[in-house]
Design an enzyme around this catalytic site. Structure first.
Site, PDB file in Angstrom:
ATOM      1  CE  LYS A  73       4.807  -2.187  -4.615  1.00 23.73           C
ATOM      2  NZ  LYS A  73       5.662  -1.879  -5.766  1.00 23.73           N
ATOM      3  CG  ASN A  94       8.438   1.479  -2.871  1.00 19.32           C
ATOM      4  OD1 ASN A  94       8.151   2.501  -2.364  1.00 19.32           O
ATOM      5  ND2 ASN A  94       9.291   0.841  -3.592  1.00 19.32           N
ATOM      6  CG  ASP A 109       7.913   0.893  -6.700  1.00 19.11           C
ATOM      7  OD1 ASP A 109       9.081   0.159  -6.694  1.00 19.11           O
ATOM      8  OD2 ASP A 109       6.827   0.424  -6.639  1.00 19.11           O
ATOM      9  N   GLY A 136      -0.787  -0.294  -8.542  1.00 20.09           N
ATOM     10  CA  GLY A 136       0.156   0.598  -7.824  1.00 20.09           C
ATOM     11  C   GLY A 136       1.313   1.019  -8.632  1.00 20.09           C
ATOM     12  CG  ASN A 158      -5.844  -2.499 -16.006  1.00 16.31           C
ATOM     13  OD1 ASN A 158      -4.806  -3.172 -15.958  1.00 16.31           O
ATOM     14  ND2 ASN A 158      -6.563  -2.012 -14.892  1.00 16.31           N
ATOM     15  CG  LEU A 232       7.520  -1.678 -14.042  1.00 14.88           C
ATOM     16  CD1 LEU A 232       7.549  -1.031 -15.274  1.00 14.88           C
ATOM     17  CD2 LEU A 232       6.533  -1.208 -13.041  1.00 14.88           C
ATOM     18  N   GLY A 255      12.960  -5.294 -15.689  1.00 15.33           N
ATOM     19  CA  GLY A 255      12.947  -4.642 -14.445  1.00 15.33           C
ATOM     20  C   GLY A 255      14.091  -4.743 -13.413  1.00 15.33           C
TER      21      GLY A 255
HETATM   22  P1  NAP Z   1      -0.942  -4.386  -8.705  1.00 13.18           P
HETATM   23  O1  NAP Z   1      -1.043  -3.146  -7.956  1.00 13.18           O
HETATM   24  O2  NAP Z   1      -1.408  -5.688  -7.977  1.00 13.18           O
HETATM   25  O3  NAP Z   1      -1.500  -4.422 -10.120  1.00 13.18           O
HETATM   26  C1  NAP Z   1      -1.633  -5.312 -10.918  1.00 13.18           C
HETATM   27  C2  NAP Z   1      -2.047  -5.152 -12.652  1.00 13.18           C
HETATM   28  O4  NAP Z   1      -1.699  -6.222 -13.294  1.00 13.18           O
HETATM   29  C3  NAP Z   1      -3.325  -4.439 -12.474  1.00 13.18           C
HETATM   30  O5  NAP Z   1      -3.390  -3.823 -13.649  1.00 13.18           O
HETATM   31  C4  NAP Z   1      -4.086  -5.849 -12.958  1.00 13.18           C
HETATM   32  O6  NAP Z   1      -5.227  -5.372 -13.704  1.00 13.18           O
HETATM   33  C5  NAP Z   1      -2.980  -6.418 -14.002  1.00 13.18           C
HETATM   34  N1  NAP Z   1      -3.238  -7.893 -14.070  1.00 13.18           N
HETATM   35  C6  NAP Z   1      -3.113  -8.862 -12.883  1.00 13.18           C
HETATM   36  N2  NAP Z   1      -3.494 -10.188 -13.562  1.00 13.18           N
HETATM   37  C7  NAP Z   1      -3.804  -9.912 -14.715  1.00 13.18           C
HETATM   38  C8  NAP Z   1      -3.975 -10.812 -15.874  1.00 13.18           C
HETATM   39  N3  NAP Z   1      -4.349 -12.056 -15.577  1.00 13.18           N
HETATM   40  N4  NAP Z   1      -4.464 -10.525 -16.974  1.00 13.18           N
HETATM   41  C9  NAP Z   1      -4.330  -8.903 -17.309  1.00 13.18           C
HETATM   42  N5  NAP Z   1      -3.779  -8.074 -16.322  1.00 13.18           N
HETATM   43  C10 NAP Z   1      -3.643  -8.514 -15.268  1.00 13.18           C
HETATM   44  O7  NAP Z   1       0.645  -4.717  -8.821  1.00 13.18           O
HETATM   45  P2  NAP Z   1       1.788  -3.783  -9.095  1.00 13.18           P
HETATM   46  O8  NAP Z   1       2.552  -3.385  -7.697  1.00 13.18           O
HETATM   47  O9  NAP Z   1       1.490  -2.702  -9.898  1.00 13.18           O
HETATM   48  O10 NAP Z   1       2.934  -4.651  -9.808  1.00 13.18           O
HETATM   49  C11 NAP Z   1       2.864  -4.917 -11.116  1.00 13.18           C
HETATM   50  C12 NAP Z   1       4.035  -5.528 -11.812  1.00 13.18           C
HETATM   51  O11 NAP Z   1       5.086  -4.733 -11.579  1.00 13.18           O
HETATM   52  C13 NAP Z   1       4.613  -6.960 -11.010  1.00 13.18           C
HETATM   53  O12 NAP Z   1       4.978  -7.896 -12.158  1.00 13.18           O
HETATM   54  C14 NAP Z   1       5.608  -6.615 -10.429  1.00 13.18           C
HETATM   55  O13 NAP Z   1       6.454  -7.423  -9.843  1.00 13.18           O
HETATM   56  C15 NAP Z   1       6.116  -5.436 -11.158  1.00 13.18           C
HETATM   57  N6  NAP Z   1       7.046  -4.395 -10.307  1.00 13.18           N
HETATM   58  C16 NAP Z   1       8.272  -4.450 -10.313  1.00 13.18           C
HETATM   59  C17 NAP Z   1       9.220  -3.781  -9.808  1.00 13.18           C
HETATM   60  C18 NAP Z   1      10.467  -3.308 -10.082  1.00 13.18           C
HETATM   61  O14 NAP Z   1      11.495  -2.918  -9.217  1.00 13.18           O
HETATM   62  N7  NAP Z   1      11.232  -4.139 -11.034  1.00 13.18           N
HETATM   63  C19 NAP Z   1       8.580  -2.606  -8.858  1.00 13.18           C
HETATM   64  C20 NAP Z   1       7.233  -2.761  -8.811  1.00 13.18           C
HETATM   65  C21 NAP Z   1       6.403  -3.753  -9.274  1.00 13.18           C
HETATM   66  P3  NAP Z   1      -6.616  -5.379 -12.897  1.00 13.18           P
HETATM   67  O15 NAP Z   1      -6.727  -3.940 -12.726  1.00 13.18           O
HETATM   68  O16 NAP Z   1      -7.847  -5.659 -13.983  1.00 13.18           O
HETATM   69  O17 NAP Z   1      -6.675  -6.348 -11.771  1.00 13.18           O
END
Ligand code: NAP
Length: 293
Positions: A73, A94, A109, A136, A158, A232, A255
């Site tokens: 994203k 997105n 989003d 993102g 974070n 989420l 979510g």
């Molecule tokens: P992203 O940009 O890849 O960010 C991932 C986040 O998760 C970062 O803060 C990362 O921390 C953290 N993380 C990943 N693995 C981890 C671990 N093992 N321990 C601790 N922190 C960890 O992903 P995103 O797009 O923001 O999505 C995040 C979540 O939101 C996902 O689960 C996604 O399914 C959900 N989401 C839901 C919707 C909905 O419509 N309901 C929409 C969008 C996203 P670091 O910075 O340290 O890597």
């Protein structure tokens, strides 16, 4: 589901990595069918090194648009021609619309987050909130909170502290807000921060399928009955994190509503037609319970 396509069928894609478990193809294709639209929505698993080629593919194959999911994203922005105001502030896209060869990036989003939190507006406006994550979707969360809920304080927890600091710098500048506090993800230290927050939002992937046993914290003193806790993650529909918060009396929100609301906004951007959200919600809930492990 339809069984035939024609030369002028409009194609919408989804790119992410991995995307095998996304519900978006189900939602969008069912909505096209309900609204009698000659569109089809297909997922493409695209690793990060191929994002640029995928964006060129939108133009070469004349796709009408694209959804973009994690982890692309933020990285996709530099390949687009124009950004909507919210996508530009958030720094994540997105949804892409191919407007006669011009690629415009949106962030729906933020709309999904707003629709999810609006019922709690009076309870959370002007209070302390904590966002876990700095990716993102955390950026879309912060944008929505600042624009619509005016929190007194926003704590950001974070795993990678540097990423939280970058996020804070960006939003302090773009939205002129200076009540951020950042913390590393270290559960014993975070319990007090969490328990002092009226709203807690998990915007990380911790607890998402297939790693459903992972959780941001297993300290029950993090939660209380005054709180709203929003995760989420939509698969599973209720994470371990939410289960624990609910046991402590917090109001918990998964979510799914965000997923359907952001999908509806994207659908509208591509087709100009409103998505029938109630019917989609019912069908998706049925689909999820049928496919539950
Ligand atoms: P992203 O940009 O890849 O960010 C991932 C986040 O998760 C970062 O803060 C990362 O921390 C953290 N993380 C990943 N693995 C981890 C671990 N093992 N321990 C601790 N922190 C960890 O992903 P995103 O797009 O923001 O999505 C995040 C979540 O939101 C996902 O689960 C996604 O399914 C959900 N989401 C839901 C919707 C909905 O419509 N309901 C929409 C969008 C996203 P670091 O910075 O340290 O890597």
């Amino acid at each position: 589901m339809r069984d035939s396509f024609f030369a002028n069928t409009e194609l919408i894609g989804l790119i992410g990595h991995p995307i095998k478990h996304s519900y978006s193809p189900f939602i969008q294709n069912y909505a096209f069918e309900l609204m009698n639209l000659d569109y089809v929505y297909l997922p493409f698993d695209v690793p990060t090194e191929n994002i640029k080629s995928a964006v060129n593919g939108i133009l070469a194959l004349e796709l009408k648009g694209l959804n973009v999911t994690l982890p692309h994203k933020e990285k996709i922005i530099k390949f687009l021609d124009e950004l909507s105001e919210e996508a530009s502030i958030i720094g994540a896209v997105n949804t892409i619309v191919n407007d006669h060869g011009k690629l415009i990036g949106y962030n729906t989003d933020a709309h999904g987050i707003l629709e999810t939190l609006l019922p709690y507006k009076d309870k959370i406006s002007g209070t302390k909130v904590t966002v876990i994550g700095a990716g993102g979707s955390a950026r879309a969360v912060i944008y929505t909170l600042l624009r619509h809920f005016k929190p007194e304080v926003i704590n950001i927890i974070n795993r990678t502290h540097q990423r939280a600091d970058t996020l804070v710098n960006d939003f302090s500048l773009k939205m002129r807000y200076d009540s951020f506090h950042t913390f590393e993800l270290f559960p014993p230290d975070n319990a007090e921060t969490l328990s002092n927050s009226r709203l807690i939002i998990n915007a990380t992937t911790m607890g998402m399928f297939p790693d459903v046993d992972d959780t941001i914290t297993d300290l029950e003193e993090s939660f209380n009955e005054e709180q709203i806790v929003f995760d989420l993650i939509y698969n599973p529909t209720k994470t371990n994190f939410l289960e624990m918060a609910e046991i402590q009396g917090a109001k918990v929100v998964g979510g799914l509503k965000m997923l359907i609301s952001q999908a509806a906004k994207s659908f509208e951007l591509w087709t100009g037609v409103e998505m029938p959200m109630d019917k989609i919600t019912l069908k998706l809930e049925e689909y999820i319970s049928r496919n539950a492990d």
